[in-house]
Design a protein around this motif. Structure first.
Motif, mmCIF file in Angstrom:
data_model
loop_
_atom_site.group_PDB
_atom_site.id
_atom_site.type_symbol
_atom_site.label_atom_id
_atom_site.label_comp_id
_atom_site.label_asym_id
_atom_site.label_seq_id
_atom_site.Cartn_x
_atom_site.Cartn_y
_atom_site.Cartn_z
ATOM 1 N N CYS A 81 0.837 -1.200 0.000
ATOM 2 C CA CYS A 81 0.000 0.000 0.000
ATOM 3 C C CYS A 81 0.873 1.252 0.000
ATOM 4 C CB CYS A 81 -0.893 0.000 1.243
ATOM 5 S SG CYS A 81 -1.897 1.475 1.403
ATOM 6 N N MET A 82 0.458 2.246 -0.785
ATOM 7 C CA MET A 82 1.228 3.497 -0.872
ATOM 8 C C MET A 82 0.740 4.541 0.148
ATOM 9 S SD MET A 82 3.580 3.223 -3.237
ATOM 10 C CE MET A 82 3.986 4.896 -3.731
ATOM 11 N N CYS A 84 -2.011 6.574 0.218
ATOM 12 C CA CYS A 84 -2.291 7.789 -0.563
ATOM 13 C C CYS A 84 -3.034 8.839 0.264
ATOM 14 C CB CYS A 84 -3.187 7.458 -1.744
ATOM 15 S SG CYS A 84 -2.760 5.957 -2.637
ATOM 16 N N ALA A 88 -8.239 6.336 -2.961
ATOM 17 C CA ALA A 88 -9.446 5.850 -3.651
ATOM 18 C C ALA A 88 -10.147 4.772 -2.837
ATOM 19 C CB ALA A 88 -9.055 5.316 -5.023
ATOM 20 N N CYS A 89 -9.378 3.951 -2.116
ATOM 21 C CA CYS A 89 -9.993 2.868 -1.332
ATOM 22 C C CYS A 89 -10.874 3.433 -0.227
ATOM 23 C CB CYS A 89 -8.901 1.960 -0.759
ATOM 24 S SG CYS A 89 -7.758 2.801 0.352
ATOM 25 N N VAL A 107 -3.152 4.846 5.886
ATOM 26 C CA VAL A 107 -4.492 4.323 5.600
ATOM 27 C C VAL A 107 -4.621 2.936 6.220
ATOM 28 C CG1 VAL A 107 -6.100 3.643 3.780
ATOM 29 C CG2 VAL A 107 -4.661 5.677 3.488
ATOM 30 N N CYS A 124 -8.489 0.976 -6.189
ATOM 31 C CA CYS A 124 -7.089 1.318 -5.893
ATOM 32 C C CYS A 124 -6.261 1.431 -7.162
ATOM 33 C CB CYS A 124 -6.487 0.253 -4.979
ATOM 34 S SG CYS A 124 -4.711 0.456 -4.755
ATOM 35 N N PHE A 126 -3.185 1.340 -7.415
ATOM 36 C CA PHE A 126 -1.938 0.569 -7.280
ATOM 37 C C PHE A 126 -2.206 -0.935 -7.161
ATOM 38 C CE2 PHE A 126 -0.913 4.826 -5.725
ATOM 39 C CZ PHE A 126 0.228 5.104 -6.466
ATOM 40 N N PRO A 129 -5.395 -3.767 -2.409
ATOM 41 C CA PRO A 129 -6.173 -4.546 -1.426
ATOM 42 C C PRO A 129 -6.452 -5.970 -1.889
ATOM 43 C CG PRO A 129 -7.125 -2.372 -1.735
ATOM 44 C CD PRO A 129 -6.098 -2.548 -2.826
ATOM 45 N N LYS A 146 -4.470 -5.671 3.823
ATOM 46 C CA LYS A 146 -3.468 -4.836 3.155
ATOM 47 C C LYS A 146 -2.584 -4.227 4.235
ATOM 48 C CE LYS A 146 -5.131 -0.132 3.128
ATOM 49 N NZ LYS A 146 -3.893 0.401 3.694
HETATM 50 S S1 SF4 Z 1 -5.056 0.593 -0.857
HETATM 51 FE FE1 SF4 Z 1 -4.549 1.632 -2.782
HETATM 52 S S2 SF4 Z 1 -5.799 3.509 -2.823
HETATM 53 FE FE2 SF4 Z 1 -5.793 2.727 -0.701
HETATM 54 S S3 SF4 Z 1 -4.135 3.892 0.258
HETATM 55 FE FE3 SF4 Z 1 -3.280 1.909 -0.426
HETATM 56 S S4 SF4 Z 1 -2.430 2.328 -2.457
HETATM 57 FE FE4 SF4 Z 1 -3.787 4.063 -1.947
#
Ligand code: SF4
Ligand code: SF4
Ligand code: SF4
Length: 298
Positions: A81-82, A84, A88-89, A107, A124, A126, A129, A146
């Motif tokens: 997971c980045m 963000c 979007a999730c 997140v 997502c 990326f 999840p 995640k």
């Molecule tokens: S699951 Fe995807 S959209 Fe949600 S914070 Fe992680 S990388 Fe971003």
């Protein structure tokens, strides 16, 4: 600019020891399949080949043939997971299971609230999840899994488990601002050494991410999307949440499901052809790499 905390992954310092992968599993009590030969041999050191419902982090290997007998162009990357800022999730989640930690920006999720709709996975950019249990949409016991940013450790004054275990210092954790300046300094050094494509990834993407990458080689060697986007439909779902409540937002999400599936960034699945020793892109049918066993390449 995004504030809070960040994990910094410096690909130019990573030795691909996978200690971080193991630490993540240990801290988060995530098992690995132990049976012999449960994983098909695919000619790659990337193992497992992708994130899965019990694996929140993998080190990626770009193993492009560089023309030498044993030549492999090692470029190690990090897939997880980045975290963000424009997540979007979080926007797509109708149940409030996914949330931003206010202090750090990480997140995380409350698994008890997950209704198994899997909208987060489709939203997502990326492709992160994964879900434990259950088959299709709203399949009862399917629950998200995640990276949480090890928020439980951070709240107790510790760095995330993956960061703590990294011996070469490829992973660091701290104020995002500080991590960003360390990353930029490193990129300048790499450029001065002749790595012209060196760059920081995550500074601006999707509002700024709380995982920053220092990349030594061109972006395509790390399977990271050049321009990750949040679908406008996700923004609408997010906006409707306080007005309509969980059920209605889930329904609206269902109506847009095919659209979302087309928008989400999905990495290509690879297949190993045991007869010809080729690695094939399942989607395009293209041979992406041939394994020359007689020449000694593994
Ligand atoms: S699951 Fe995807 S959209 Fe949600 S914070 Fe992680 S990388 Fe971003
Ligand atoms: S622990 Fe550090 S050096 Fe080892 S694979 Fe992870 S990031 Fe790379
Ligand atoms: S921050 Fe924690 S959950 Fe996320 S990859 Fe690192 S060890 Fe795993």
């Amino acid at each position: 600019m995004a504030e809070g905390k960040a994990i910094l992954y410096d690909a130019s310092r990573c030795s691909a020891c996978k200690g971080c992968q193991v630490a993540c599993k240990c801290w988060n009590l995530l098992p690995s399949p132990m049976e012999k030969n449960t994983q098909e041999w695919n000619g790659s050191m990337q193992c497992p080949p992708d994130l899965n419902h019990r694996t929140r982090l993998i080190i990626t290997f770009d193993e492009a043939d560089n023309g030498k007998k044993y030549g492999i162009n090692w470029a190690f990357g990090r897939r997880a997971c980045m975290h963000c800022t424009d997540a979007a999730c979080v926007m797509a989640c109708p149940s409030g299971c996914l949330y931003h930690d206010e202090e750090t920006g990480m997140v995380s999720f409350d698994r008890d609230k997950c209704i198994g709709c899997k909208y987060c996975a489709m939203a997502c950019p990326f492709d992160v999840p994964r879900h434990i249990g259950g088959g299709g949409l709203f399949s009862g016991d399917a629950k998200i899994n995640k990276c949480t940013g090890c928020i439980d450790r951070i709240k107790n004054g510790r760095a995330p488990a993956c960061v703590t275990t990294c011996q070469p210092g490829a992973l660091q954790f701290g104020d995002r601002e500080d991590m960003l300046s360390i990353a930029k300094e490193r990129v300048e050094l790499l450029k001065a050494k002749g790595f012209e494509s060196a760059q920081v990834y995550g500074e601006e993407q999707v509002g700024g991410t709380h995982v920053l990458h220092v990349l030594k080689y061109p972006l395509e060697q790390y399977e990271l999307p050049e321009n990750p986007q949040v679908s406008p439909l996700i923004g609408v779902m997010n906006w409707m949440k306080p007005i309509l409540g969980v059920g209605a937002v889930a329904l609206v999400g269902g109506l847009g499901i095919s659209f979302l599936t087309g928008v989400g960034y999905k990495r290509h699945e690879m297949h190993y052809d045991e007869v010809n020793h080729d690695i094939i892109d399942v989607e395009t049918g293209e041979v992406v790499r041939h394994i020359d066993k007689e020449a000694g390449e593994r």
